[in-house]
Design a protein around this motif. Structure first.
Motif, PDB file in Angstrom:
ATOM      1  N   LEU A  28       0.698  -1.163   0.047  1.00 44.57           N
ATOM      2  CA  LEU A  28       0.026   0.118  -0.065  1.00 44.57           C
ATOM      3  C   LEU A  28       0.769   1.199   0.132  1.00 44.57           C
ATOM      4  CD1 LEU A  28      -2.919  -1.026   2.281  1.00 44.57           C
ATOM      5  CD2 LEU A  28      -3.122  -0.530   0.015  1.00 44.57           C
ATOM      6  N   TYR A  29       1.964   1.374   0.624  1.00 42.98           N
ATOM      7  CA  TYR A  29       3.033   2.148   0.289  1.00 42.98           C
ATOM      8  C   TYR A  29       4.271   1.674  -0.543  1.00 42.98           C
ATOM      9  CZ  TYR A  29       5.341   0.139   4.393  1.00 42.98           C
ATOM     10  OH  TYR A  29       5.890  -0.564   5.294  1.00 42.98           O
ATOM     11  N   PRO A  30       5.154   2.724  -1.126  1.00 43.06           N
ATOM     12  CA  PRO A  30       6.129   2.225  -1.605  1.00 43.06           C
ATOM     13  C   PRO A  30       7.326   1.765  -0.853  1.00 43.06           C
ATOM     14  CG  PRO A  30       5.824   4.665  -1.850  1.00 43.06           C
ATOM     15  CD  PRO A  30       4.760   4.075  -1.160  1.00 43.06           C
ATOM     16  N   ALA A  31       8.017   0.867  -1.479  1.00 42.19           N
ATOM     17  CA  ALA A  31       9.182   0.172  -0.663  1.00 42.19           C
ATOM     18  C   ALA A  31      10.219   1.429  -0.584  1.00 42.19           C
ATOM     19  CB  ALA A  31       9.772  -1.046  -1.477  1.00 42.19           C
ATOM     20  N   ARG A  32      10.350   2.190  -1.303  1.00 39.54           N
ATOM     21  CA  ARG A  32      11.164   3.381  -0.949  1.00 39.54           C
ATOM     22  C   ARG A  32      11.081   4.191   0.414  1.00 39.54           C
ATOM     23  NH1 ARG A  32       8.290   5.149  -4.992  1.00 39.54           N
ATOM     24  NH2 ARG A  32       6.795   7.415  -4.398  1.00 39.54           N
TER      25      ARG A  32
END
Length: 237
Positions: A28-32
């Motif tokens: 749901l949120y970017p791995a970055r």
């Protein structure tokens, strides 16, 4: 692989789904955002403190249990009788500020006319903190966490069966979205359509062919950006 792939199975199978099941971290949120880096360090610190061993040895045990049990926690519970609530509270005491609001994802979720739930190896509290930061909390009808699963983690089949039973989900009318490819194998076997949110983390790739080759058969769709994928899906004829 393309940035967003909705060609391997007809998009109508996704658009007609009654339920979308989302993993949480790096999905749901970017791995970055690198939240897992914080959790990773706190797991090592917890093991070092609890077992009274050096950090280097603690980290080796952490990774060994992850490989053997699916989660570090499962290994700690089995081998050392660690209290799961104490462990989870410690490792999720992190800074959530790297996560920012995602209006595009919120808009896409708003347009998907289906029930939406979260299935995570983390905790309800952790999931709630994440979706609040993203500004998408209102879109989810339920969160099924590691405690609800009896501390049995994905990719074992028990959490999936328990979620389906508790929430009354028909798997053949559901979609599963995950960043760890092997966590999609059981959902596919149950009849779900699957979406792999591909990251650069090697540990999220088990069961997937090398770069440039087709992923495993249980991966029906591939994307590197969930918001982009959902927008393309909603725009597809």
């Amino acid at each position: 692989m393309t940035t967003s792939d909705i060609e391997r199975a007809h998009p109508s199978a996704l658009r007609s789904a009654e339920t979308w099941i989302f993993d949480l971290d790096n999905t749901l949120y970017p791995a970055r955002c690198n939240l897992f880096d914080q959790v990773d360090r706190r797991m090592s610190a917890f093991i070092s403190r609890t077992l009274d061993i050096p950090q280097v040895e603690a980290r080796a045990i952490q990774k060994k249990y992850f490989r053997e049990y699916g989660t570090t926690l499962s290994g700690l519970m089995d081998r050392h009788g660690v209290n799961p609530a104490e462990f989870l509270g410690f490792v999720h005491d992190i800074d959530y500020s790297p996560i920012t609001g995602d209006p595009r994802l919120a808009g896409a979720l708003d347009r998907i006319a289906a029930r939406k739930v979260i299935l995570t190896n983390g905790t309800v509290a952790h999931a709630e903190a994440v979706v609040e930061r993203l500004g998408i909390a209102r879109h989810f009808d339920a969160i099924f966490d590691i405690e609800a699963a009896g501390y049995v983690p994905k990719p074992r089949p028990e959490p999936y069966h328990a979620l389906l039973a508790r929430e009354g989900i028909a798997p053949e009318r559901a979609v599963m979205v995950e960043d760890i490819a092997q966590n999609l194998e059981i959902p596919a076997q149950l009849g779900m359509r699957t979406v792999w949110v591909r990251t650069d983390h090697a540990w999220s790739h088990p069961g997937v062919a090398d770069e440039g080759a087709a992923p495993a058969a249980y991966v029906h769709h591939v994307t590197e950006d969930l918001g982009d994928f959902l927008e393309l899906l909603l725009a597809a004829p």
